[in-house]
Design a protein around this motif. Structure first.
Motif, mmCIF file in Angstrom:
data_model
loop_
_atom_site.group_PDB
_atom_site.id
_atom_site.type_symbol
_atom_site.label_atom_id
_atom_site.label_comp_id
_atom_site.label_asym_id
_atom_site.label_seq_id
_atom_site.Cartn_x
_atom_site.Cartn_y
_atom_site.Cartn_z
ATOM 1 N N CYS A 3 0.855 -1.190 0.000
ATOM 2 C CA CYS A 3 0.000 0.000 0.000
ATOM 3 C C CYS A 3 0.886 1.233 0.000
ATOM 4 O O CYS A 3 1.565 1.529 0.981
ATOM 5 C CB CYS A 3 -0.925 -0.004 1.220
ATOM 6 N N GLU A 4 0.894 1.943 -1.104
ATOM 7 C CA GLU A 4 1.682 3.171 -1.203
ATOM 8 C C GLU A 4 0.938 4.327 -0.532
ATOM 9 O O GLU A 4 -0.288 4.398 -0.580
ATOM 10 C CB GLU A 4 1.955 3.520 -2.669
ATOM 11 N N VAL A 5 1.696 5.225 0.079
ATOM 12 C CA VAL A 5 1.112 6.360 0.805
ATOM 13 C C VAL A 5 1.718 7.651 0.290
ATOM 14 O O VAL A 5 2.944 7.756 0.131
ATOM 15 C CB VAL A 5 1.362 6.240 2.322
ATOM 16 N N CYS A 6 0.870 8.633 0.024
ATOM 17 C CA CYS A 6 1.333 9.945 -0.410
ATOM 18 C C CYS A 6 0.772 11.009 0.532
ATOM 19 O O CYS A 6 -0.448 11.188 0.611
ATOM 20 C CB CYS A 6 0.893 10.232 -1.845
ATOM 21 N N HIS A 7 1.650 11.689 1.252
ATOM 22 C CA HIS A 7 1.256 12.813 2.107
ATOM 23 C C HIS A 7 1.469 14.102 1.309
ATOM 24 O O HIS A 7 2.603 14.499 1.056
ATOM 25 C CB HIS A 7 2.088 12.836 3.388
ATOM 26 N N LEU A 8 0.386 14.721 0.929
ATOM 27 C CA LEU A 8 0.499 15.955 0.157
ATOM 28 C C LEU A 8 0.905 17.115 1.060
ATOM 29 O O LEU A 8 0.602 17.137 2.255
ATOM 30 C CB LEU A 8 -0.827 16.267 -0.536
ATOM 31 N N LYS A 9 1.578 18.064 0.471
ATOM 32 C CA LYS A 9 2.031 19.251 1.198
ATOM 33 C C LYS A 9 0.848 19.958 1.850
ATOM 34 O O LYS A 9 -0.203 20.143 1.237
ATOM 35 C CB LYS A 9 2.734 20.199 0.219
ATOM 36 N N GLU A 10 1.030 20.335 3.115
ATOM 37 C CA GLU A 10 -0.048 21.023 3.840
ATOM 38 C C GLU A 10 -0.337 22.385 3.218
ATOM 39 O O GLU A 10 0.577 23.108 2.816
ATOM 40 C CB GLU A 10 0.333 21.205 5.308
ATOM 41 N N LEU A 11 -1.614 22.712 3.147
ATOM 42 C CA LEU A 11 -2.042 23.991 2.588
ATOM 43 C C LEU A 11 -2.751 24.810 3.663
ATOM 44 O O LEU A 11 -3.579 24.288 4.403
ATOM 45 C CB LEU A 11 -2.992 23.768 1.401
ATOM 46 N N GLU A 12 -2.424 26.091 3.714
ATOM 47 C CA GLU A 12 -3.113 27.010 4.616
ATOM 48 C C GLU A 12 -4.205 27.717 3.832
ATOM 49 O O GLU A 12 -3.929 28.435 2.872
ATOM 50 C CB GLU A 12 -2.127 28.013 5.208
ATOM 51 N N VAL A 13 -5.455 27.507 4.255
ATOM 52 C CA VAL A 13 -6.601 28.043 3.522
ATOM 53 C C VAL A 13 -7.520 28.784 4.477
ATOM 54 O O VAL A 13 -7.485 28.592 5.691
ATOM 55 C CB VAL A 13 -7.389 26.921 2.808
ATOM 56 N N PHE A 161 1.465 19.292 -8.947
ATOM 57 C CA PHE A 161 2.648 18.658 -9.532
ATOM 58 C C PHE A 161 3.110 17.481 -8.686
ATOM 59 O O PHE A 161 3.617 16.482 -9.221
ATOM 60 C CB PHE A 161 3.772 19.678 -9.685
ATOM 61 N N GLN A 162 2.929 17.582 -7.365
ATOM 62 C CA GLN A 162 3.277 16.462 -6.481
ATOM 63 C C GLN A 162 2.415 15.245 -6.810
ATOM 64 O O GLN A 162 2.906 14.108 -6.836
ATOM 65 C CB GLN A 162 3.083 16.868 -5.018
ATOM 66 N N ILE A 163 1.134 15.464 -7.072
ATOM 67 C CA ILE A 163 0.228 14.376 -7.449
ATOM 68 C C ILE A 163 0.684 13.730 -8.757
ATOM 69 O O ILE A 163 0.760 12.497 -8.878
ATOM 70 C CB ILE A 163 -1.218 14.901 -7.582
ATOM 71 N N ILE A 164 1.004 14.564 -9.747
ATOM 72 C CA ILE A 164 1.409 14.056 -11.050
ATOM 73 C C ILE A 164 2.699 13.251 -10.938
ATOM 74 O O ILE A 164 2.843 12.167 -11.538
ATOM 75 C CB ILE A 164 1.567 15.214 -12.050
ATOM 76 N N ARG A 165 3.653 13.761 -10.165
ATOM 77 C CA ARG A 165 4.918 13.033 -9.999
ATOM 78 C C ARG A 165 4.687 11.678 -9.338
ATOM 79 O O ARG A 165 5.285 10.668 -9.728
ATOM 80 C CB ARG A 165 5.896 13.865 -9.154
ATOM 81 N N PHE A 166 3.805 11.651 -8.354
ATOM 82 C CA PHE A 166 3.552 10.406 -7.639
ATOM 83 C C PHE A 166 2.931 9.356 -8.554
ATOM 84 O O PHE A 166 3.371 8.204 -8.576
ATOM 85 C CB PHE A 166 2.639 10.664 -6.434
#
Length: 218
Positions: A3-13, A161-166
């Motif tokens: 099971c691969e895991v991707c933690h996306l960069k935190e966003l301040e919204v 871009f992080q999603i696309i790279r993953f």
């Protein structure tokens, strides 16, 4: 199964930006895990100079919007807390438990974690004089908001871009395409924080270990 895991960069919204940001990220991930049976639809974000692609499936859009509304409700009840959404992809297999019976087993093969730091609405301060009431909104408020929006726009692009790279780098763990007509995506589940913050991680673990037939879209 790995099971691969991707933690996306935190966003301040800010609160009003949640819908745009989550729609962009969730639809982008699901589109890149689509099975080819899609009608790509480009969407321009209302708040940012960003265009993303949806699968063009009304059921997917409905499910994502429902989860976003649930997430916003959680944020409103838990101010000043960082928030996380987990998008899990899985496959369903028959597991032989005895000579005469089988169980449906869920096997997670990919987790995406979306972390949002939701800022509180700025308070308006009032300054009273003898004859009038003056509202102090701050001389640099508009400039600061413009700079913050530009920063979030850039950060959101970085996450895309992080999603696309993953998805380009991680392919070996993706299971064979299920032989089912009319299926838009691999089975997936969107998990939001529960009423108890501490139970969110346990909810994910339980779903990884659960048996029984899960819903295709939830």
């Amino acid at each position: 199964m790995n099971c691969e895991v991707c933690h996306l960069k935190e966003l301040e919204v800010e609160h009003y930006e949640i819908r745009d940001v989550l729609r962009c990220l969730l639809h982008t991930i699901i589109f890149h895990r689509a099975l080819g049976l899609v009608r790509p639809k480009e969407i321009d974000l209302e708040l940012f100079e960003i265009t993303y692609v949806q699968c063009g499936d009304q059921e997917v859009e409905k499910k994502i919007d429902e989860k976003i509304e649930q997430f916003i409700g959680w944020v409103e009840k838990h101010p000043n807390k960082k928030s996380q959404i987990c998008l899990s992809f899985y496959e369903v297999k028959n597991k032989q438990v005895s000579w005469f019976s089988k169980q449906i087993e869920r096997l997670d093969w990919e987790h995406w974690y979306i972390d949002l730091n939701v800022a509180q609405q700025p308070k308006v301060h009032s300054l009273k004089s003898h004859n009038s009431k003056v509202v102090d909104t701050g001389e640099n408020t508009l400039e600061e908001r413009s700079m913050r929006r530009a920063s979030l726009d850039a950060s959101l692009r970085d996450v895309l871009f992080q999603i696309i790279r993953f998805v380009n780098d991680k392919k070996e763990h993706v299971p064979p395409i299920p032989k089912r007509e009319g299926v838009i995506s691999f089975p997936y589940e969107i998990t939001i924080p529960s009423s108890s913050d501490s139970s969110f991680g346990m909810d994910i673990i339980k779903r990884m270990l659960q048996t029984g037939h899960p819903t295709m879209l939830s």
